[in-house]
Design a protein around this motif. Structure first.
Motif, PDB file in Angstrom:
ATOM      1  N   LEU A  36      10.742 -16.404  -5.857  1.00  0.00           N
ATOM      2  CA  LEU A  36      11.202 -15.247  -5.097  1.00  0.00           C
ATOM      3  C   LEU A  36      10.398 -14.037  -5.526  1.00  0.00           C
ATOM      4  O   LEU A  36      10.200 -13.804  -6.711  1.00  0.00           O
ATOM      5  CB  LEU A  36      12.687 -14.994  -5.332  1.00  0.00           C
ATOM      6  N   LYS A  37       9.935 -13.264  -4.555  1.00  0.00           N
ATOM      7  CA  LYS A  37       9.104 -12.101  -4.846  1.00  0.00           C
ATOM      8  C   LYS A  37       9.661 -10.906  -4.100  1.00  0.00           C
ATOM      9  O   LYS A  37       9.836 -10.957  -2.878  1.00  0.00           O
ATOM     10  CB  LYS A  37       7.674 -12.390  -4.400  1.00  0.00           C
ATOM     11  N   ASN A  38       9.967  -9.830  -4.807  1.00  0.00           N
ATOM     12  CA  ASN A  38      10.474  -8.603  -4.191  1.00  0.00           C
ATOM     13  C   ASN A  38       9.303  -7.669  -3.918  1.00  0.00           C
ATOM     14  O   ASN A  38       8.473  -7.432  -4.789  1.00  0.00           O
ATOM     15  CB  ASN A  38      11.480  -7.908  -5.109  1.00  0.00           C
ATOM     16  N   ILE A  39       9.250  -7.163  -2.682  1.00  0.00           N
ATOM     17  CA  ILE A  39       8.210  -6.201  -2.326  1.00  0.00           C
ATOM     18  C   ILE A  39       8.848  -5.024  -1.608  1.00  0.00           C
ATOM     19  O   ILE A  39       9.925  -5.143  -1.037  1.00  0.00           O
ATOM     20  CB  ILE A  39       7.117  -6.822  -1.428  1.00  0.00           C
ATOM     21  N   ALA A  40       8.174  -3.887  -1.675  1.00  0.00           N
ATOM     22  CA  ALA A  40       8.608  -2.691  -0.952  1.00  0.00           C
ATOM     23  C   ALA A  40       7.613  -2.455   0.168  1.00  0.00           C
ATOM     24  O   ALA A  40       6.404  -2.511  -0.040  1.00  0.00           O
ATOM     25  CB  ALA A  40       8.643  -1.491  -1.890  1.00  0.00           C
ATOM     26  N   GLU A  41       8.138  -2.191   1.384  1.00  0.00           N
ATOM     27  CA  GLU A  41       7.264  -2.002   2.540  1.00  0.00           C
ATOM     28  C   GLU A  41       7.684  -0.759   3.312  1.00  0.00           C
ATOM     29  O   GLU A  41       8.865  -0.528   3.528  1.00  0.00           O
ATOM     30  CB  GLU A  41       7.333  -3.229   3.458  1.00  0.00           C
ATOM     31  N   CYS A  42       6.702   0.027   3.739  1.00  0.00           N
ATOM     32  CA  CYS A  42       6.953   1.202   4.565  1.00  0.00           C
ATOM     33  C   CYS A  42       7.154   0.744   6.006  1.00  0.00           C
ATOM     34  O   CYS A  42       6.386  -0.081   6.507  1.00  0.00           O
ATOM     35  CB  CYS A  42       5.787   2.172   4.471  1.00  0.00           C
ATOM     36  N   THR A  43       8.179   1.274   6.667  1.00  0.00           N
ATOM     37  CA  THR A  43       8.471   0.867   8.036  1.00  0.00           C
ATOM     38  C   THR A  43       7.497   1.483   9.039  1.00  0.00           C
ATOM     39  O   THR A  43       7.318   0.935  10.118  1.00  0.00           O
ATOM     40  CB  THR A  43       9.898   1.270   8.429  1.00  0.00           C
ATOM     41  N   LYS A  44       6.859   2.584   8.666  1.00  0.00           N
ATOM     42  CA  LYS A  44       5.983   3.285   9.609  1.00  0.00           C
ATOM     43  C   LYS A  44       4.534   2.807   9.520  1.00  0.00           C
ATOM     44  O   LYS A  44       3.945   2.414  10.523  1.00  0.00           O
ATOM     45  CB  LYS A  44       6.060   4.792   9.340  1.00  0.00           C
ATOM     46  N   CYS A  45       3.962   2.812   8.318  1.00  0.00           N
ATOM     47  CA  CYS A  45       2.545   2.459   8.169  1.00  0.00           C
ATOM     48  C   CYS A  45       2.331   1.035   7.657  1.00  0.00           C
ATOM     49  O   CYS A  45       1.195   0.609   7.491  1.00  0.00           O
ATOM     50  CB  CYS A  45       1.844   3.456   7.247  1.00  0.00           C
ATOM     51  N   LYS A  46       3.410   0.297   7.376  1.00  0.00           N
ATOM     52  CA  LYS A  46       3.359  -1.108   6.926  1.00  0.00           C
ATOM     53  C   LYS A  46       2.641  -1.291   5.597  1.00  0.00           C
ATOM     54  O   LYS A  46       2.114  -2.352   5.306  1.00  0.00           O
ATOM     55  CB  LYS A  46       2.720  -2.017   7.988  1.00  0.00           C
TER      56      LYS A  46
END
Length: 56
Positions: A36-46
Protein backbone atom coordinates in the motif's frame (compact mmCIF):
# COMPACT_ATOMS: atom_id res chain seq x y z
CA UNK A 1 -12.32 12.07 38.69
CA UNK A 2 -14.25 10.12 36.06
CA UNK A 3 -13.11 11.74 32.82
CA UNK A 4 -13.80 10.35 29.38
CA UNK A 5 -11.39 7.76 28.07
CA UNK A 6 -9.15 8.72 25.18
CA UNK A 7 -11.07 6.39 22.86
CA UNK A 8 -14.30 8.23 23.68
CA UNK A 9 -12.89 11.58 22.56
CA UNK A 10 -14.04 11.90 18.99
CA UNK A 11 -13.12 15.50 18.17
CA UNK A 12 -11.07 15.19 14.99
CA UNK A 13 -9.34 18.14 13.43
CA UNK A 14 -8.67 17.93 9.73
CA UNK A 15 -6.31 20.16 7.82
CA UNK A 16 -6.92 21.46 4.33
CA UNK A 17 -3.81 21.50 2.18
CA UNK A 18 -3.59 23.53 -0.99
CA UNK A 19 -1.18 23.50 -3.90
CA UNK A 20 0.63 26.57 -5.20
CA UNK A 21 -1.66 26.51 -8.26
CA UNK A 22 -4.70 27.00 -6.02
CA UNK A 23 -6.04 23.43 -6.17
CA UNK A 24 -6.89 21.24 -3.20
CA UNK A 25 -4.54 18.40 -2.19
CA UNK A 26 -6.18 15.03 -1.51
CA UNK A 27 -4.64 11.81 -0.21
CA UNK A 28 -4.91 8.62 -2.24
CA UNK A 29 -3.92 5.05 -1.42
CA UNK A 30 -2.48 2.91 -4.21
CA UNK A 31 -1.74 -0.81 -4.20
CA UNK A 32 1.48 -1.34 -6.13
CA UNK A 33 3.62 -4.48 -6.25
CA UNK A 34 2.01 -5.97 -3.14
CA UNK A 35 2.33 -2.83 -0.99
CA UNK A 36 0.00 0.00 0.00
CA UNK A 37 1.36 3.40 -0.98
CA UNK A 38 -0.06 6.74 0.18
CA UNK A 39 0.30 9.67 -2.20
CA UNK A 40 -0.91 13.26 -2.21
CA UNK A 41 -2.34 14.63 -5.47
CA UNK A 42 -3.50 18.10 -6.48
CA UNK A 43 -6.99 18.08 -7.98
CA UNK A 44 -6.26 21.01 -10.30
CA UNK A 45 -2.78 20.45 -11.77
CA UNK A 46 -2.53 16.66 -11.04
CA UNK A 47 0.86 17.09 -9.34
CA UNK A 48 1.80 14.06 -7.20
CA UNK A 49 3.98 14.12 -4.07
CA UNK A 50 4.59 11.81 -1.11
CA UNK A 51 3.09 14.09 1.56
CA UNK A 52 0.79 17.13 1.51
CA UNK A 53 3.56 19.19 3.16
CA UNK A 54 5.73 18.75 0.04
CA UNK A 55 3.44 21.10 -1.92
CA UNK A 56 4.71 24.19 -0.04
Amino acid sequence: MGGASKNARTAVSSQKFSCSCGGEVIMKTLFQSGKLKNIAECTKCKRVERRPKDFN
